[in-house]
Design an enzyme around this catalytic site. Sequence first.
Site, PDB file in Angstrom:
ATOM      1  N   MET A 196      20.038   3.475 -19.355  1.00  0.00           N
ATOM      2  CA  MET A 196      19.547   4.724 -18.747  1.00  0.00           C
ATOM      3  C   MET A 196      20.692   5.403 -18.014  1.00  0.00           C
ATOM      4  SD  MET A 196      15.941   3.472 -17.166  1.00  0.00           S
ATOM      5  CE  MET A 196      14.784   2.450 -18.106  1.00  0.00           C
TER       6      MET A 196
ATOM      7  N   MET B 197      18.429   5.394 -23.550  1.00  0.00           N
ATOM      8  CA  MET B 197      17.742   6.514 -22.896  1.00  0.00           C
ATOM      9  C   MET B 197      18.804   7.342 -22.194  1.00  0.00           C
ATOM     10  SD  MET B 197      14.495   4.308 -21.596  1.00  0.00           S
ATOM     11  CE  MET B 197      15.419   2.778 -21.772  1.00  0.00           C
TER      12      MET B 197
ATOM     13  N   MET C 260       6.936   4.866 -27.563  1.00  0.00           N
ATOM     14  CA  MET C 260       6.866   4.574 -26.123  1.00  0.00           C
ATOM     15  C   MET C 260       5.410   4.570 -25.668  1.00  0.00           C
ATOM     16  SD  MET C 260       9.950   4.007 -25.072  1.00  0.00           S
ATOM     17  CE  MET C 260       9.483   3.779 -23.351  1.00  0.00           C
TER      18      MET C 260
ATOM     19  N   SER D 235      12.564  -7.309 -22.283  1.00  0.00           N
ATOM     20  CA  SER D 235      13.459  -6.351 -21.636  1.00  0.00           C
ATOM     21  C   SER D 235      13.943  -6.927 -20.316  1.00  0.00           C
ATOM     22  CB  SER D 235      12.704  -5.044 -21.366  1.00  0.00           C
ATOM     23  OG  SER D 235      13.360  -4.328 -20.339  1.00  0.00           O
TER      24      SER D 235
ATOM     25  N   ASP E 239       6.831  -0.120 -26.492  1.00  0.00           N
ATOM     26  CA  ASP E 239       7.613  -0.412 -25.293  1.00  0.00           C
ATOM     27  C   ASP E 239       6.956   0.248 -24.089  1.00  0.00           C
ATOM     28  OD1 ASP E 239       9.564  -0.862 -23.391  1.00  0.00           O
ATOM     29  OD2 ASP E 239      11.120   0.339 -24.378  1.00  0.00           O
TER      30      ASP E 239
ATOM     31  N   HIS F  50      15.991  -6.970 -25.397  1.00  0.00           N
ATOM     32  CA  HIS F  50      15.880  -5.509 -25.316  1.00  0.00           C
ATOM     33  C   HIS F  50      16.688  -5.012 -24.113  1.00  0.00           C
ATOM     34  CE1 HIS F  50      13.722  -1.686 -26.040  1.00  0.00           C
ATOM     35  NE2 HIS F  50      13.648  -1.577 -24.725  1.00  0.00           N
TER      36      HIS F  50
ATOM     37  N   ASP G 169      17.790  -1.911 -21.953  1.00  0.00           N
ATOM     38  CA  ASP G 169      17.450  -0.529 -21.599  1.00  0.00           C
ATOM     39  C   ASP G 169      18.645   0.156 -20.953  1.00  0.00           C
ATOM     40  OD1 ASP G 169      14.624  -0.238 -22.319  1.00  0.00           O
ATOM     41  OD2 ASP G 169      14.317  -1.860 -20.871  1.00  0.00           O
TER      42      ASP G 169
ATOM     43  N   HIS H  51      18.175   0.046 -26.360  1.00  0.00           N
ATOM     44  CA  HIS H  51      17.294   1.216 -26.284  1.00  0.00           C
ATOM     45  C   HIS H  51      18.025   2.237 -25.430  1.00  0.00           C
ATOM     46  CE1 HIS H  51      13.199   2.899 -24.613  1.00  0.00           C
ATOM     47  NE2 HIS H  51      13.849   3.788 -25.354  1.00  0.00           N
TER      48      HIS H  51
HETATM   49  C1  DX5 Z   1      10.997   1.795 -19.924  1.00  0.00           C
HETATM   50  C2  DX5 Z   1      11.789   0.793 -20.714  1.00  0.00           C
HETATM   51  C3  DX5 Z   1      11.056  -0.453 -21.004  1.00  0.00           C
HETATM   52  C4  DX5 Z   1      10.699  -1.267 -19.794  1.00  0.00           C
HETATM   53  C5  DX5 Z   1       9.458  -2.023 -20.101  1.00  0.00           C
HETATM   54  O1  DX5 Z   1      11.633   3.025 -19.954  1.00  0.00           O
HETATM   55  O2  DX5 Z   1      12.170   1.345 -21.954  1.00  0.00           O
HETATM   56  O3  DX5 Z   1      11.758  -1.249 -21.937  1.00  0.00           O
HETATM   57  O4  DX5 Z   1      11.659  -2.186 -19.425  1.00  0.00           O
HETATM   58  O5  DX5 Z   1       9.051  -2.646 -18.932  1.00  0.00           O
HETATM   59  P1  DX5 Z   1       7.547  -3.095 -18.769  1.00  0.00           P
HETATM   60  O6  DX5 Z   1       7.279  -4.101 -19.828  1.00  0.00           O
HETATM   61  O7  DX5 Z   1       7.508  -3.647 -17.389  1.00  0.00           O
HETATM   62  O8  DX5 Z   1       6.688  -1.864 -18.927  1.00  0.00           O
HETATM   63 ZN    ZN Z   2      12.960  -0.006 -23.495  1.00  0.00          ZN
END
Ligand code: DX5
Ligand code: ZN
Length: 219
Positions: free
Chosen positions: A38, A69, A138, A10, A174, A34, A36, A67
Site C-alpha cells: 500500500m 494497492m 475485493m 495476509s 480478499d 499474501h 499487501d 497484492h
Molecule cells: C485489505 C487487504 C487484505 C487484508 C485482509 O486491503 O488487501 O489482504 O489484509 O485482512 P482481513 O482478512 O483481516 O480482512
Molecule cells: Zn490483499
Amino acid sequence: MSIDIRITPSILNADFSNLQSEIAKIATVSDLLHLDVMDNVFVPNFTFDFESASKVIKESSLPVDAHLMVADVDQIAPAYAQAGCASVTIHAEATKDISATLRAIRKIGARSGLALKPATQIEDYLDFIDDVDMFLIMTVEPGFGGQKFMTDMMSKVSRTRAIIGSRPIWLQVDGGVSVETIEIAADAGADTFVAGSAVFNAQDPAAMVTALRELASKS
Ligand code: DX5
Ligand code: ZN
C-alpha cells in the site's frame, strides 16, 4: 466440479517487526503468502516500499502473492515479478495499460492477477481475460485488515466464476474472510482465499489455516 482450494494468509495484521517468525507459523500449511503493498495514495494506508517488500519476498519460505494497492502500478508491477513473486496482482482502477502490464508480469514468469474494488464491475474488464491468471474480487474496500466481509460481493464472485468457465484462472477473495464467511465465498465460486486477521489473531494460526481450508473444501 472439484476445484483446488488455496489459502493465502495476509501478513497485514501480523507483527511486522518479526515477520520471519510470523511467516514460519503458517508456512507448512499455506499455499502462498499474501503481501499487501500500500502506498498511501491508491489507498489511505502505507505498508511497504519496493525495497522492503523485496526483502520480504527474498526471505519468505512461501511463494509470495503480491497484492499491489499502489497508484500508477504499470512501471512497478514487473519489478515485483522480477523480485521473485509467484503472483503479482494489479488493480484495474490503478493501471493505465492493463493488458501490457499483465503481459509484462507473465513474461517474467509470475502469475498475473487483476483486482477489482467493490464498486468495479467484472463485465467492464472482459477484454483482458486472456492475460489474466487470477481475478481478485475485493470483499472489503482495500486499505485495512479487520473489516467486515461484504456478502453483497458474492454476485460478482458468481458472475466471475461463470465468465471464467473452463479457463485455468484462479478466483481470489480478499477481506473479512473467516470461519464465518469462507463457505459463503466458496459457494459463490471462489477458490483462493486471503485471510489476514482471522489467521494472525488466532491462538494457533496454522490450525486456523487448516480449518479455513476444510470449510472451503466442503462447498
Ligand atoms: C485489505 C487487504 C487484505 C487484508 C485482509 O486491503 O488487501 O489482504 O489484509 O485482512 P482481513 O482478512 O483481516 O480482512
Ligand atoms: Zn490483499
